[in-house]
Design a protein around this motif. Sequence first.
Motif, mmCIF file in Angstrom:
data_model
loop_
_atom_site.group_PDB
_atom_site.id
_atom_site.type_symbol
_atom_site.label_atom_id
_atom_site.label_comp_id
_atom_site.label_asym_id
_atom_site.label_seq_id
_atom_site.Cartn_x
_atom_site.Cartn_y
_atom_site.Cartn_z
ATOM 1 N N LEU A 104 6.143 34.597 42.485
ATOM 2 C CA LEU A 104 6.687 35.804 41.858
ATOM 3 C C LEU A 104 7.735 35.446 40.800
ATOM 4 O O LEU A 104 7.842 36.119 39.765
ATOM 5 N N LYS A 105 8.494 34.413 41.045
ATOM 6 C CA LYS A 105 9.486 33.950 40.064
ATOM 7 C C LYS A 105 8.791 33.516 38.780
ATOM 8 O O LYS A 105 9.217 33.884 37.680
ATOM 9 N N GLN A 106 7.709 32.766 38.912
ATOM 10 C CA GLN A 106 6.956 32.317 37.741
ATOM 11 C C GLN A 106 6.365 33.505 36.986
ATOM 12 O O GLN A 106 6.379 33.536 35.746
ATOM 13 N N GLU A 107 5.842 34.490 37.715
ATOM 14 C CA GLU A 107 5.278 35.663 37.048
ATOM 15 C C GLU A 107 6.363 36.463 36.332
ATOM 16 O O GLU A 107 6.135 36.970 35.218
ATOM 17 N N TYR A 108 7.526 36.598 36.957
ATOM 18 C CA TYR A 108 8.642 37.335 36.345
ATOM 19 C C TYR A 108 9.078 36.652 35.049
ATOM 20 O O TYR A 108 9.242 37.315 34.004
ATOM 21 N N GLU A 109 9.238 35.343 35.071
ATOM 22 C CA GLU A 109 9.653 34.607 33.880
ATOM 23 C C GLU A 109 8.577 34.665 32.801
ATOM 24 O O GLU A 109 8.882 34.754 31.610
ATOM 25 N N ARG A 110 7.296 34.636 33.208
ATOM 26 C CA ARG A 110 6.192 34.757 32.251
ATOM 27 C C ARG A 110 6.240 36.115 31.557
ATOM 28 O O ARG A 110 6.058 36.216 30.333
ATOM 29 N N ASP A 111 6.482 37.190 32.324
ATOM 30 C CA ASP A 111 6.538 38.532 31.744
ATOM 31 C C ASP A 111 7.693 38.650 30.755
ATOM 32 O O ASP A 111 7.561 39.274 29.692
ATOM 33 N N LEU A 112 8.844 38.060 31.106
ATOM 34 C CA LEU A 112 9.982 38.088 30.187
ATOM 35 C C LEU A 112 9.672 37.335 28.904
ATOM 36 O O LEU A 112 10.019 37.784 27.806
ATOM 37 N N ASP A 113 9.014 36.187 29.032
ATOM 38 C CA ASP A 113 8.652 35.401 27.848
ATOM 39 C C ASP A 113 7.696 36.171 26.940
ATOM 40 O O ASP A 113 7.679 35.948 25.718
ATOM 41 N N ARG A 114 6.910 37.072 27.520
ATOM 42 C CA ARG A 114 5.982 37.880 26.734
ATOM 43 C C ARG A 114 6.654 39.102 26.114
ATOM 44 O O ARG A 114 6.010 39.889 25.418
ATOM 45 N N GLY A 115 7.946 39.266 26.382
ATOM 46 C CA GLY A 115 8.678 40.396 25.835
ATOM 47 C C GLY A 115 8.480 41.692 26.590
ATOM 48 O O GLY A 115 8.819 42.775 26.082
ATOM 49 N N LEU A 116 7.963 41.620 27.805
ATOM 50 C CA LEU A 116 7.735 42.820 28.605
ATOM 51 C C LEU A 116 9.023 43.274 29.279
ATOM 52 O O LEU A 116 9.881 42.454 29.625
ATOM 53 N N THR A 117 9.136 44.575 29.449
ATOM 54 C CA THR A 117 10.280 45.135 30.171
ATOM 55 C C THR A 117 9.902 45.264 31.642
ATOM 56 O O THR A 117 9.123 46.140 32.018
ATOM 57 N N VAL A 118 10.402 44.377 32.454
ATOM 58 C CA VAL A 118 10.066 44.370 33.877
ATOM 59 C C VAL A 118 11.338 44.233 34.695
ATOM 60 O O VAL A 118 12.311 43.602 34.273
#
Length: 303
Positions: free
Chosen positions: A244-258
């Motif tokens: 989940l940490k990896q997915e969260y960081e991936r979403d942030l890198d994509r510029g997503l608001t999560v």
Amino acid sequence: MPVNIPKDLPARALLEKENIFIMDDERATTQDIRPLNIIILNLMPDKQATEGHILRLLGNTPLQLNITFLKTATYQPKHTSQSHTENFYKTFDEIRHKKFDGLIITGAPIEHLQFEEVAYWEEMAKIMDWAEDNVTSTLHICWGAQAALYYHFKIDKFPLKEKCSGIFSHRIFNSDNIELLRGFDDEFIAPHSRYTNVSEEAINEHPDLTLLASSPEAGPFLMISKDGRHIMATGHLEYETDTLKQEYERDLDRGLTVRIPAHYFPDNNPDEQPLNYWRSHAHLLFSNWLNYYVYQATPYEWR
């Protein structure tokens, strides 16, 4: 007993390092037992990571398993090398003449699409139809669970206002005479990571389904068909501690608001290392499925 996997599969080195019991074809052929044949339709983008997640759990049971990985012919993954899938994966046309004791259908990050809009949906439908006559029991995970609910039981998913991500507490229901729940606590933790959900009311009203576990925050988690041939888990008990940490960081890198994954990081601080609270129930789910719904139910010789 071990899982039997190809000698050169990259996940092998990681599993051996963790002391997971595995073997290759050469050793397996010396054992005079009938191994279970398990096929895994891996739809996740990072296929090698998912291989490790699932094999880690399958390898902790007293059964010898022959593992076959299945890929879609109608869609080429972008995050896994073509050489890896060519070396270690089969297409449906290559296995459709065979019988399997168990099938696992993974999740896929495509919840924003209607099922019929998915590039490989027609192929998925053929595989799910084929499994009705050629597989003893199927374990569906996350999007795979939603796909099964839609295809087999006419229960559609619906979008959430924001991503459901984190580890959530679940309460057990309808546990009488349900072998899948043997050893489970009355409440247990499981990770979720998705943008859609399914209706708990629709599941409870369906005559062919039994709701086994649900979360007040994340919704229905674990369901089983009355004949035991379809088990659906909308979350990811197979996830590793930092997935989940990896997915969260991936979403942030994509510029997503999560949002930060709920109940996951200590003190809700992404700089802290998360802890694993779901590992024991992950092993229970997979071992109970293999024992009671595959091994105990499958014929020694398919006819």
